[in-house]
Design a protein around this motif. Structure first.
Motif, PDB file in Angstrom:
ATOM      1  N   LYS A   8       0.868  -1.189   0.000  1.00 34.58           N
ATOM      2  CA  LYS A   8       0.000   0.000   0.000  1.00 34.58           C
ATOM      3  C   LYS A   8       0.896   1.228   0.000  1.00 34.58           C
ATOM      4  O   LYS A   8       1.658   1.445   0.934  1.00 34.58           O
ATOM      5  CB  LYS A   8      -0.913  -0.002   1.231  1.00 34.58           C
ATOM      6  CG  LYS A   8      -1.630   1.331   1.494  1.00 34.58           C
ATOM      7  CD  LYS A   8      -2.827   1.571   0.602  1.00 34.58           C
ATOM      8  CE  LYS A   8      -3.326   3.022   0.604  1.00 34.58           C
ATOM      9  NZ  LYS A   8      -3.916   3.522   1.813  1.00 34.58           N
ATOM     10  N   GLY A  47      -3.123   5.203  -2.128  1.00 35.54           N
ATOM     11  CA  GLY A  47      -4.146   6.000  -1.460  1.00 35.54           C
ATOM     12  C   GLY A  47      -4.463   7.274  -2.215  1.00 35.54           C
ATOM     13  O   GLY A  47      -4.000   7.485  -3.337  1.00 35.54           O
ATOM     14  N   GLY A  49      -4.399  10.684  -0.790  1.00 32.46           N
ATOM     15  CA  GLY A  49      -3.640  11.877  -0.432  1.00 32.46           C
ATOM     16  C   GLY A  49      -4.390  13.155  -0.766  1.00 32.46           C
ATOM     17  O   GLY A  49      -5.610  13.241  -0.610  1.00 32.46           O
ATOM     18  N   GLY A  52      -7.636  12.532  -3.994  1.00 33.53           N
ATOM     19  CA  GLY A  52      -8.986  12.068  -3.666  1.00 33.53           C
ATOM     20  C   GLY A  52      -9.570  12.690  -2.415  1.00 33.53           C
ATOM     21  O   GLY A  52     -10.735  13.109  -2.402  1.00 33.53           O
ATOM     22  N   ALA A  56     -13.122  14.720  -1.865  1.00 30.60           N
ATOM     23  CA  ALA A  56     -14.062  13.978  -1.024  1.00 30.60           C
ATOM     24  C   ALA A  56     -14.470  14.842   0.166  1.00 30.60           C
ATOM     25  O   ALA A  56     -15.648  14.942   0.517  1.00 30.60           O
ATOM     26  CB  ALA A  56     -13.424  12.672  -0.555  1.00 30.60           C
ATOM     27  N   MET A  80      -8.552  10.829  -8.674  1.00 29.42           N
ATOM     28  CA  MET A  80      -7.893   9.537  -8.427  1.00 29.42           C
ATOM     29  C   MET A  80      -7.331   8.945  -9.719  1.00 29.42           C
ATOM     30  O   MET A  80      -6.254   8.353  -9.726  1.00 29.42           O
ATOM     31  CB  MET A  80      -8.855   8.552  -7.746  1.00 29.42           C
ATOM     32  CG  MET A  80      -9.162   8.871  -6.287  1.00 29.42           C
ATOM     33  SD  MET A  80      -7.704   9.226  -5.256  1.00 29.42           S
ATOM     34  CE  MET A  80      -6.762   7.712  -5.414  1.00 29.42           C
ATOM     35  N   GLY A 134      -7.559   3.521  -3.729  1.00 27.67           N
ATOM     36  CA  GLY A 134      -8.779   3.913  -3.027  1.00 27.67           C
ATOM     37  C   GLY A 134      -9.603   4.801  -3.948  1.00 27.67           C
ATOM     38  O   GLY A 134      -9.053   5.544  -4.740  1.00 27.67           O
ATOM     39  N   ASP A 135     -10.931   4.722  -3.840  1.00 23.43           N
ATOM     40  CA  ASP A 135     -11.750   5.416  -4.847  1.00 23.43           C
ATOM     41  C   ASP A 135     -13.154   5.679  -4.320  1.00 23.43           C
ATOM     42  O   ASP A 135     -13.533   5.214  -3.241  1.00 23.43           O
ATOM     43  CB  ASP A 135     -11.831   4.533  -6.109  1.00 23.43           C
ATOM     44  CG  ASP A 135     -12.099   5.333  -7.373  1.00 23.43           C
ATOM     45  OD1 ASP A 135     -12.289   6.560  -7.307  1.00 23.43           O
ATOM     46  OD2 ASP A 135     -12.111   4.706  -8.463  1.00 23.43           O
ATOM     47  N   VAL A 136     -13.930   6.393  -5.113  1.00 27.30           N
ATOM     48  CA  VAL A 136     -15.350   6.562  -4.818  1.00 27.30           C
ATOM     49  C   VAL A 136     -16.113   5.522  -5.646  1.00 27.30           C
ATOM     50  O   VAL A 136     -15.888   5.380  -6.841  1.00 27.30           O
ATOM     51  CB  VAL A 136     -15.824   8.015  -5.104  1.00 27.30           C
ATOM     52  CG1 VAL A 136     -15.488   8.476  -6.511  1.00 27.30           C
ATOM     53  CG2 VAL A 136     -17.325   8.164  -4.821  1.00 27.30           C
ATOM     54  N   ILE A 145     -16.744   6.291  -0.272  1.00 33.26           N
ATOM     55  CA  ILE A 145     -15.302   6.167  -0.482  1.00 33.26           C
ATOM     56  C   ILE A 145     -14.864   4.817   0.062  1.00 33.26           C
ATOM     57  O   ILE A 145     -15.187   4.451   1.193  1.00 33.26           O
ATOM     58  CB  ILE A 145     -14.537   7.271   0.282  1.00 33.26           C
ATOM     59  CG1 ILE A 145     -14.975   8.671  -0.156  1.00 33.26           C
ATOM     60  CG2 ILE A 145     -13.029   7.077   0.098  1.00 33.26           C
ATOM     61  CD1 ILE A 145     -14.538   9.083  -1.535  1.00 33.26           C
ATOM     62  N   LEU A 146     -14.181   4.061  -0.761  1.00 29.90           N
ATOM     63  CA  LEU A 146     -13.570   2.823  -0.278  1.00 29.90           C
ATOM     64  C   LEU A 146     -12.072   3.077  -0.167  1.00 29.90           C
ATOM     65  O   LEU A 146     -11.402   3.354  -1.176  1.00 29.90           O
ATOM     66  CB  LEU A 146     -13.858   1.657  -1.221  1.00 29.90           C
ATOM     67  CG  LEU A 146     -13.332   0.299  -0.723  1.00 29.90           C
ATOM     68  CD1 LEU A 146     -14.013  -0.122   0.577  1.00 29.90           C
ATOM     69  CD2 LEU A 146     -13.535  -0.779  -1.781  1.00 29.90           C
ATOM     70  N   GLY A 148      -8.122   2.666   0.194  1.00 29.94           N
ATOM     71  CA  GLY A 148      -7.143   1.718  -0.318  1.00 29.94           C
ATOM     72  C   GLY A 148      -6.752   0.696   0.748  1.00 29.94           C
ATOM     73  O   GLY A 148      -6.363  -0.430   0.429  1.00 29.94           O
ATOM     74  N   VAL A 201     -10.611  11.471   4.758  1.00 31.35           N
ATOM     75  CA  VAL A 201     -12.034  11.188   4.949  1.00 31.35           C
ATOM     76  C   VAL A 201     -12.258   9.715   5.272  1.00 31.35           C
ATOM     77  O   VAL A 201     -13.380   9.305   5.537  1.00 31.35           O
ATOM     78  CB  VAL A 201     -12.889  11.576   3.709  1.00 31.35           C
ATOM     79  CG1 VAL A 201     -12.754  13.053   3.407  1.00 31.35           C
ATOM     80  CG2 VAL A 201     -12.552  10.728   2.504  1.00 31.35           C
TER      81      VAL A 201
END
Ligand code: IP8
Length: 254
Positions: A8, A47, A49, A52, A56, A80, A134-136, A145-146, A148, A201
């Motif tokens: 990660k 991630g 940073g 995103g 968010a 992202m 990690g993304d929406v 938001i999930l 990473g 977030v």
């Protein structure tokens, strides 16, 4: 598949968290060099940073499913994508040939997609490094938001990774009193001492600890190392003793 290590890349390493939409090129470059020295199958998750998380936060997106602004979803998503292209390109410059996948093609609705493992394994069998982030994510008209970190946990369990390495801009996990905790049990609970940068977030270090312990409860060793110190990342990727925090995987202690 031979040994699989999941890395990660923390948003706090690869971006400048204080400046919206700013990459930390020097750190990303050095981290990519470290990655180029890994000799196992590797899967990378990065991630958000200041890409995103910036949008968010601005548009009130979080980890809970919500009906949110379309503009907010679009801007978070494109930020992202933009960061992912930069990360992929810098890896390529260092000879790490990555195959980028949007997280929505791998995970969603709280689970790994039916063909997710086959897709990732197919890429690795060809010698490329799958990379996602990690993304929406959409869920029947709502979005969340999930992190990473959560994607890392889902993929580590699904693919039965041998090791997971979380990187951030600090040396590991800190308990109150600013104490670096070098060895963490799979059920240890402690208050994380992390100055709130006010940008995240998802959940910062507390979420990381929670996801990491779930990974470790499935028998996978989890390392937390400073991603700004490439030599530590190299050691962690190899599973060597390193400055940082370690949660030993133990399967029988459920
Ligand atoms: O930085 C969150 O991923 P994380 C990504 O791994 C977004 O928690 C879109 C904020």
């Amino acid at each position: 598949l031979e040994k699989l290590v999941i890395l990660k890349m923390g948003g706090s390493v690869i971006t400048n968290k204080r400046i919206p939409m700013a990459v930390n090129l020097e750190a990303l470059d050095a981290l990519s060099v470290a990655v180029s020295q890994a000799s196992t199958n590797l899967l990378i998750v990065h991630g958000g940073g200041s890409f995103g998380h910036y949008y968010a936060k601005q548009f009130g997106l979080g980890t809970e499913l919500k009906a949110v602004s379309r503009e907010g979803v679009a801007k978070t998503r494109s930020a992202m994508l933009q960061l992912n292209i930069i990360v992929t390109k810098i890896l390529e410059k260092q000879g790490v040939y990555a195959y980028s996948l949007p997280p929505a093609s791998l995970v969603g609705f709280g689970r790994v997609a039916a063909h997710g493992a086959e897709l990732l394994e197919s890429i690795m069998e060809g010698g490329l490094v799958p990379i996602t982030y990690g993304d929406v994510l959409p869920n029947h008209g709502r979005y969340n938001i999930l992190s990473g970190d959560s994607i890392t946990r889902m993929l580590a369990l699904c693919l039965k990774a041998d090791r997971v390495v979380f990187t951030s801009d600090v040396d590991g996990l800190y308990a109150s009193g600013n104490k670096l905790v070098r060895s963490i049990g799979i059920r240890d609970k402690f208050a994380i001492d992390q100055p709130d940068r006010g940008l995240d977030v998802t959940g910062g270090m507390a979420l990381k600890l929670c996801e990491a312990q779930e990974i470790a409860r499935n028998g996978v060793d989890v390392y937390f190392v400073n991603g700004l110190k490439p030599e530590r990342v190299i050691k962690a990727l190899k599973g060597e003793i390193v400055e940082g925090s370690l949660i030993r995987g133990t399967r029988n202690a459920r």
